[in-house]
Design a protein around this motif. Structure first.
Motif, short mmCIF file in Angstrom:
data_model
loop_
_atom_site.label_atom_id
_atom_site.label_comp_id
_atom_site.label_asym_id
_atom_site.label_seq_id
_atom_site.Cartn_x
_atom_site.Cartn_y
_atom_site.Cartn_z
N GLY A 97 0.78 -1.23 0.00
CA GLY A 97 0.00 0.00 0.00
C GLY A 97 0.80 1.27 0.00
N GLY A 98 0.10 2.38 -0.29
CA GLY A 98 0.75 3.69 -0.30
C GLY A 98 1.04 4.15 -1.70
N ASP A 99 0.95 5.48 -1.90
CA ASP A 99 1.17 6.03 -3.23
C ASP A 99 2.57 5.75 -3.73
N ASP A 131 18.42 -4.79 2.61
CA ASP A 131 17.39 -5.71 3.11
C ASP A 131 15.99 -5.11 3.13
N GLY A 132 15.83 -3.93 2.57
CA GLY A 132 14.52 -3.31 2.48
C GLY A 132 14.18 -2.36 3.60
N SER A 133 14.97 -2.33 4.67
CA SER A 133 14.60 -1.52 5.83
C SER A 133 14.66 -0.02 5.53
N SER A 150 14.61 -1.12 -6.32
CA SER A 150 13.52 -2.04 -5.98
C SER A 150 12.86 -1.63 -4.68
N ASP A 151 11.56 -1.96 -4.57
CA ASP A 151 10.84 -1.58 -3.36
C ASP A 151 11.26 -2.44 -2.18
N ALA A 152 10.74 -2.10 -1.01
CA ALA A 152 11.18 -2.73 0.22
C ALA A 152 10.93 -4.23 0.22
N ALA A 153 9.74 -4.64 -0.21
CA ALA A 153 9.39 -6.06 -0.18
C ALA A 153 10.31 -6.89 -1.08
N LEU A 200 11.66 5.10 3.67
CA LEU A 200 11.38 6.07 2.60
C LEU A 200 9.92 5.99 2.17
N GLU A 201 9.37 4.79 2.18
CA GLU A 201 7.95 4.64 1.85
C GLU A 201 7.07 5.26 2.92
N LEU A 202 7.46 5.12 4.19
CA LEU A 202 6.70 5.76 5.25
C LEU A 202 6.71 7.28 5.10
#
Length: 338
Positions: free
Chosen positions: A2-4, A91-93, A108-111, A98-100
């Motif tokens: 989720g999230g824009d 590791d995505g952290s 690549s995104d966090a996941a 940044l997404e928050l």
């Protein structure tokens, strides 16, 4: 996801980014941190910043410390480019934060980063996608204490045989990696590995031509850059990677047309299988039978003067493609327009 900021990037992102390219883009590069690869990260950050400035992008390089989040909240850059290596960098952290903050970023995104940075997990997913990857086992340090080291090592040798490669399940730059040729070398390799993490990946060694294939996606799907062949006077360890002299690179790799197609298709398959975006680098070994063995995936490839991604990008430019600085700018514009 989720999230824009996490919304999937569509093909028309390039069009929306094209108008944005005329603006005064402000990019914050994250470099440094506290991992074992801090120096490499700082060098990567400096190189990318220099390239982006050549194209008129306004760049600020920030270290990862207690001041970072307030600065990002105050500056609200158009794009963040995480050039952090090692555990927290890949590791995505950091990407989760940044997404928050709802800040667009390159990469690549966090996941997907969480999945790709865990070597045993990444191996399983690319194997499901049809790629070859060496037989292996992932074992935590606690298991050696609970069951006794010798018994565990005997089981490993009985199943996987020799030679082996022992490496931390996370991290990069070949830190903690040991090539094991005899049973007597295995205990020391485990000690070296556990100095960099609590989970070890023990893998059958594969011989052949060592090749790295970088992948970029500027909005029209992932494509491979020219493969880079790596020849060293010993193991391709940390020193061989970042100190000129011990390693010889052939860009493009000395492969025939079929071999080149094989490794490039494998890299794109791995990129897709792991759900990556923007850029990645797949490390492979091409054996004498023509099989491309997946070894590792890098979601934040090194960008130093001896790193493989910039060498591939330079070869692409030499073949009539986009220049290195222009490629970096295009990645930033894509992130800004997503």
């Amino acid at each position: 996801m989720g999230g824009d900021v996490k919304a999937e990037r569509t093909k028309d992102a390039t069009d929306s980014g094209a108008a944005r390219a005329k603006d005064d883009l402000h990019v914050v590069i994250l470099a440094g941190g506290l991992s074992h690869e801090r120096d490499v990260s700082l060098r990567s950050g400096r190189r990318v910043a220099e390239s982006l400035r050549e194209t008129g992008v306004r760049v600020t390089v920030r270290d990862v410390d207690s001041r970072l989040l307030p600065l990002l909240a105050e500056e609200r850059p158009d794009v963040v480019w995480p050039l952090l290596h090692g555990s927290t960098g890949e590791d995505g952290s950091i990407r989760s934060l940044l997404e928050l903050l709802e800040l667009p970023y390159v990469g690549s995104d966090a996941a997907a980063s969480r999945v790709a940075s865990r070597k045993p997990v990444a191996k399983g997913l690319v194997a499901d996608a049809g790629l070859a990857t060496p037989g292996s086992v992932a074992l935590p340090q606690s298991l050696f204490r609970e069951l006794g080291a010798q018994g565990v090592l005997d089981a490993v040798l009985g199943s996987l045989g020799l030679p082996l490669v022992v490496k931390p399940a996370d991290g990069g730059s070949a830190l903690g990696v040991t090539f094991v040729r005899s049973a007597a070398e295995l205990p020391g390799a485990m000690v070296a590995c556990f100095a960099y993490g609590d989970l070890a990946l023990i893998e059958r060694a594969v011989t052949g031509t060592e090749v790295a294939v970088s992948v970029v996606d500027l909005g029209d799907g992932p494509r491979a850059l020219p493969p880079v062949e790596i020849v060293t006077d010993g193991p391709y360890d940390y020193d061989a990677r970042y100190n000129p002299g011990r390693t010889e690179y052939f860009v493009p790799a000395r492969l025939d047309e079929e071999q080149c197609r094989t490794v490039c298709e494998a890299a794109v398959t791995a990129h897709r299988a792991l759900g990556l975006r923007d850029l990645s680098r797949t490390d492979m070994i091409l054996d004498d039978e023509g099989t491309a063995w997946f070894i590792d995936m890098n979601v934040a490839p090194g960008m130093t003067e001896t790193s493989l991604f910039p060498q591939a990008a330079l070869a692409e430019a030499g073949a009539g493609g986009m220049g290195v600085a222009e490629l970096y700018r295009a990645l930033v514009v894509r992130a800004a327009g997503a």
